[in-house]
Scaffold this active site. Sequence first.
Site, PDB file in Angstrom:
ATOM      1  N   LYS A 181      -5.526   6.977   3.687  1.00 42.35           N
ATOM      2  CA  LYS A 181      -6.564   7.482   2.797  1.00 42.35           C
ATOM      3  C   LYS A 181      -6.536   9.021   2.737  1.00 42.35           C
ATOM      4  CE  LYS A 181      -8.207   3.354   1.803  1.00 42.35           C
ATOM      5  NZ  LYS A 181      -7.470   2.336   2.572  1.00 42.35           N
TER       6      LYS A 181
HETATM    7  C1  LIG Z   1      -8.183   0.839   2.864  1.00 38.05           C
HETATM    8  C2  LIG Z   1      -9.130  -0.104   2.220  1.00 38.05           C
HETATM    9  C3  LIG Z   1     -10.014  -0.904   2.965  1.00 38.05           C
HETATM   10  C4  LIG Z   1      -9.962  -1.014   4.462  1.00 38.05           C
HETATM   11  O1  LIG Z   1     -10.124   0.164   5.132  1.00 38.05           O
HETATM   12  P1  LIG Z   1      -9.957   0.185   6.722  1.00 38.05           P
HETATM   13  O2  LIG Z   1     -10.558   1.501   7.091  1.00 38.05           O
HETATM   14  O3  LIG Z   1      -8.487   0.114   7.003  1.00 38.05           O
HETATM   15  O4  LIG Z   1     -10.696  -0.950   7.294  1.00 38.05           O
HETATM   16  C5  LIG Z   1     -10.916  -1.693   2.291  1.00 38.05           C
HETATM   17  N1  LIG Z   1     -10.957  -1.726   0.947  1.00 38.05           N
HETATM   18  C6  LIG Z   1     -10.117  -0.992   0.194  1.00 38.05           C
HETATM   19  C7  LIG Z   1     -10.223  -1.056  -1.293  1.00 38.05           C
HETATM   20  C8  LIG Z   1      -9.173  -0.169   0.806  1.00 38.05           C
HETATM   21  O5  LIG Z   1      -8.328   0.544   0.048  1.00 38.05           O
END
Ligand SMILES: *Cc1c(COP(=O)(O)O)cnc(C)c1O
Length: 377
Positions: A181
């Site tokens: 992210k």
């Molecule tokens: C990355 C992501 C998640 C999960 O995030 P984590 O922090 O890895 O649990 C959930 N929903 C979407 C749309 C994502 O892109």
Amino acid sequence: MILFNVPPFVGPETKYINDAISKHKICGDGEYTKKCNAWLEEKTGAAKVLLTTSCTHATEMAALLCDIQPGDEVIMPSFTFVSTADAFVLRGATVVFVDVRPDTMNIDETKIEAAITDKTKAIVPVHYAGVSCEMDTIMDIAKRHNLMVVEDAAQGIMSTYKGKALGTIGDYGCFSFHETKNYSMGEGGALLIKDENNLEMAEIIREKGTNRSKFFRGQIDKYTWVEAGSSYLPSELNAAYLYGQLENADLIFNDRMNTWNKYYEAFSGIAKDGKVELPVIPNGCTHNAHMFYLKCKDLEERTALINFAKENDILMVFHYIPLHSAPAGKKYGRFNGEDVYTTKESERLVRLPLYYGLTEEDRNKVIKTVLDFYSDK
Ligand SMILES: *Cc1c(COP(=O)(O)O)cnc(C)c1O
């Protein structure tokens, strides 16, 4: 090799981690966690923000706070990451998938109402690529049908809808700080709480069902087990890493946005010629350059492009396999209405390398490779 993603690292992260170690405070809810919470509250305008161990866990907390029970139904797009559904399935809910809009790949707000039954408890819009869903319409539907709204804003930090930060519009919002992210702490996330009255229960759920947070604030003289909860506090080491990023949020944002804009410009020609489609940012939305994707003609062309890129030492990726076609999706969910776009559009979407620090040279190589691929198409 040009990687698809490199986790963000600016510099001060190391100093802050060492600081946490030297202060002998490495478990949850120390100085750095509090600094991150405060930064996120200030930036987003959310009443309260709690750092969590992941966005998946923030969504689990939201499902608990919404009191999702076995047999309840929750509406969401099928084109999303598994966590969006998992959090509610763990509570025994049935997931009801709705088609996406082809322009943003977000849930088609015009198809939500037809999916509502007397079992529906919540709507979970996912802001794909950090571009907002049509939130006014979604909030209006939720209000009329008395439903909770949990925003999966995993990709949406620093994006807005009509001036409001994503994650602050629904009852709860969930951010991710996974290494893929825009801002990261390795694994981590945050729960955004709209109504301050829900903070106390959120703190209890996050602290193993105890009122420990109140105890630490000196509001009670001993803490005890008051509800069913879990452990959703990240370590201070992770929070310290994240704080180094949040402090440099604009630096990271501008760097990503520059790459995004350069890609967009470079591919506007092949888009005009009808060879590819580019991301769409609706009026009233600002985005955070989380992702740059192209839509190829079809699955076959996408596979050829990814292979051609690999031959040129560039990693491009695709996602998601629509949840309703996955084994667990079939077991725990159903698709309401017709899958007009979810499968078709997901099969032709390809993501280009985009991360903080992607060099101009590498970016230009990605651009040239894509343009070479399309030169004879
Ligand atoms: C990355 C992501 C998640 C999960 O995030 P984590 O922090 O890895 O649990 C959930 N929903 C979407 C749309 C994502 O892109």
